[in-house]
Design an enzyme around this catalytic site. Structure first.
Site, PDB file in Angstrom:
ATOM      1  N   LYS A  53     -10.800 -12.189  11.727  1.00 37.18           N
ATOM      2  CA  LYS A  53     -10.164 -13.481  11.783  1.00 37.18           C
ATOM      3  C   LYS A  53      -8.694 -13.403  11.405  1.00 37.18           C
ATOM      4  O   LYS A  53      -7.897 -14.283  11.714  1.00 37.18           O
ATOM      5  CB  LYS A  53     -10.862 -14.448  10.806  1.00 37.18           C
ATOM      6  N   ASP A 111      -3.846  -8.087  11.783  1.00 38.65           N
ATOM      7  CA  ASP A 111      -3.179  -8.566  10.570  1.00 38.65           C
ATOM      8  C   ASP A 111      -2.675  -7.392   9.743  1.00 38.65           C
ATOM      9  O   ASP A 111      -1.497  -7.288   9.422  1.00 38.65           O
ATOM     10  CB  ASP A 111      -4.128  -9.469   9.744  1.00 38.65           C
ATOM     11  N   ASP A 114      -5.340  -0.735   7.516  1.00 39.25           N
ATOM     12  CA  ASP A 114      -5.566  -0.133   6.203  1.00 39.25           C
ATOM     13  C   ASP A 114      -6.081   1.306   6.416  1.00 39.25           C
ATOM     14  O   ASP A 114      -5.291   2.231   6.562  1.00 39.25           O
ATOM     15  CB  ASP A 114      -6.554  -1.022   5.450  1.00 39.25           C
ATOM     16  N   LYS A 142      -0.409  -0.648   6.115  1.00 41.30           N
ATOM     17  CA  LYS A 142      -0.632  -0.202   4.730  1.00 41.30           C
ATOM     18  C   LYS A 142      -1.095   1.247   4.762  1.00 41.30           C
ATOM     19  O   LYS A 142      -2.110   1.561   5.364  1.00 41.30           O
ATOM     20  CB  LYS A 142      -1.686  -1.119   4.083  1.00 41.30           C
ATOM     21  N   PHE A 163      -3.743  -5.063  -2.580  1.00 44.12           N
ATOM     22  CA  PHE A 163      -4.522  -6.017  -1.795  1.00 44.12           C
ATOM     23  C   PHE A 163      -3.683  -7.257  -1.544  1.00 44.12           C
ATOM     24  O   PHE A 163      -3.188  -7.896  -2.473  1.00 44.12           O
ATOM     25  CB  PHE A 163      -5.830  -6.382  -2.520  1.00 44.12           C
ATOM     26  N   LEU A 164      -3.498  -7.598  -0.268  1.00 41.74           N
ATOM     27  CA  LEU A 164      -2.617  -8.691   0.105  1.00 41.74           C
ATOM     28  C   LEU A 164      -3.404  -9.885   0.634  1.00 41.74           C
ATOM     29  O   LEU A 164      -4.440  -9.716   1.284  1.00 41.74           O
ATOM     30  CB  LEU A 164      -1.619  -8.223   1.170  1.00 41.74           C
ATOM     31  N   ASP A 170      -7.215 -12.691   3.959  1.00 43.10           N
ATOM     32  CA  ASP A 170      -8.080 -13.393   3.013  1.00 43.10           C
ATOM     33  C   ASP A 170      -8.562 -12.520   1.878  1.00 43.10           C
ATOM     34  O   ASP A 170      -8.539 -11.288   1.948  1.00 43.10           O
ATOM     35  CB  ASP A 170      -9.333 -13.910   3.752  1.00 43.10           C
TER      36      ASP A 170
HETATM   37  P1  IMP Z   1      -9.339  -0.877   8.177  1.00 40.85           P
HETATM   38  O1  IMP Z   1     -10.446  -0.523   9.102  1.00 40.85           O
HETATM   39  O2  IMP Z   1      -9.528  -0.297   6.807  1.00 40.85           O
HETATM   40  O3  IMP Z   1      -7.955  -0.554   8.726  1.00 40.85           O
HETATM   41  O4  IMP Z   1      -9.503  -2.416   7.928  1.00 40.85           O
HETATM   42  C1  IMP Z   1      -8.623  -3.347   8.322  1.00 40.85           C
HETATM   43  C2  IMP Z   1      -9.192  -4.705   7.982  1.00 40.85           C
HETATM   44  O5  IMP Z   1      -9.554  -4.806   6.595  1.00 40.85           O
HETATM   45  C3  IMP Z   1      -8.092  -5.722   8.206  1.00 40.85           C
HETATM   46  O6  IMP Z   1      -8.121  -6.199   9.518  1.00 40.85           O
HETATM   47  C4  IMP Z   1      -8.416  -6.759   7.177  1.00 40.85           C
HETATM   48  O7  IMP Z   1      -9.351  -7.675   7.706  1.00 40.85           O
HETATM   49  C5  IMP Z   1      -9.052  -5.995   6.026  1.00 40.85           C
HETATM   50  N1  IMP Z   1      -8.033  -5.657   5.000  1.00 40.85           N
HETATM   51  C6  IMP Z   1      -7.516  -4.448   4.710  1.00 40.85           C
HETATM   52  N2  IMP Z   1      -6.607  -4.512   3.720  1.00 40.85           N
HETATM   53  C7  IMP Z   1      -6.532  -5.835   3.383  1.00 40.85           C
HETATM   54  C8  IMP Z   1      -5.747  -6.556   2.424  1.00 40.85           C
HETATM   55  O8  IMP Z   1      -4.891  -6.027   1.689  1.00 40.85           O
HETATM   56  N3  IMP Z   1      -5.970  -7.888   2.375  1.00 40.85           N
HETATM   57  C9  IMP Z   1      -6.859  -8.540   3.173  1.00 40.85           C
HETATM   58  N4  IMP Z   1      -7.604  -7.902   4.087  1.00 40.85           N
HETATM   59  C10 IMP Z   1      -7.441  -6.550   4.193  1.00 40.85           C
HETATM   60 MG    MG Z   2      -8.534  -7.963  10.208  1.00 40.68          MG
END
Ligand code: IMP
Ligand code: MG
Length: 186
Positions: A53, A111, A114, A142, A163-164, A170
């Site tokens: 979302k 968004d 990570d 990030k 954590f943002l 969210d």
């Molecule tokens: P990844 O697969 O670890 O890259 O996950 C990315 C997803 O995790 C993003 O699309 C967010 O929904 C969530 N996420 C990762 N870091 C944050 C954060 O700092 N704040 C909020 N949501 C995050």
């Molecule tokens: Mg996301």
């Protein structure tokens, strides 16, 4: 630091939040990215695919700044479970796209990237439809927890860790509506 009256029910103490990207800065970054994208994709049919979302606010603002004639918008949603043992095997598709992307230029709008695992999974999925190109536009890149190599072609802000929340991001489904981006102490 101001307090936020959340849902009219509970007052949230914002002193635990540190603003990392101001509203004006976010809007400036989005216009710069929009100029680059509009320039790079002149005369092309672009499909913006927002990752739900978190990308809903970013995509809404970005889309309105693009000066391209032919833009389509769609959304994908992934669900990940077993959050502590993040791996691509724990990611599943929750909502697929409806728009035909074969032979089109796709820009995935995310968004925050990570670990990169969600994005890697979703890009693989999108490739199966045969688009002519796939690029990635992320509001936040990030770095600290990156587990797989993913190209992020357009980035607004880069952070190392933390954590943002806010501007679509969210914590337990809260704070997406904050107009700025905050670092939250967990
Ligand atoms: P990844 O697969 O670890 O890259 O996950 C990315 C997803 O995790 C993003 O699309 C967010 O929904 C969530 N996420 C990762 N870091 C944050 C954060 O700092 N704040 C909020 N949501 C995050
Ligand atoms: Mg996301």
């Amino acid at each position: 630091m101001r307090d936020l009256l959340y849902g009219g029910l509970k007052r949230i103490d914002m002193s635990e939040f540190k603003m990392v990207v101001k509203k004006e800065e976010i809007h400036h970054q989005i216009s710069e990215i929009a100029k680059r994208i509009s320039n790079d994709y002149q005369g092309k049919e672009v499909v913006l695919i927002g990752i739900l979302k978190g990308a809903f606010i970013f995509l809404a603002d970005l889309a309105r700044q693009l000066t391209l004639e032919k833009i389509q918008v769609d959304f994908l949603q992934a669900s990940s479970y077993g959050a502590d043992t993040v791996s691509s095997e724990n990611i599943a598709l929750k909502k697929d796209i409806d728009v035909e992307i074969r032979g089109k230029d796709v820009i995935v709008v995310e968004d925050i990237v990570d670990t990169g695992l969600t994005l890697a999974y979703l890009i693989d999925h999108l490739k199966s439809f045969g688009p002519s190109s796939i690029k990635v536009c992320a509001m936040i890149n990030k770095h600290e927890r990156r587990k797989t190599q993913v190209n992020v072609d357009y980035v607004c802000s880069t952070v190392d860790k933390g954590f943002l929340v806010g501007y679509g991001l969210d914590f337990a489904e809260h704070y997406r509506n904050l107009p700025e981006i905050y670092h939250m102490k967990l």
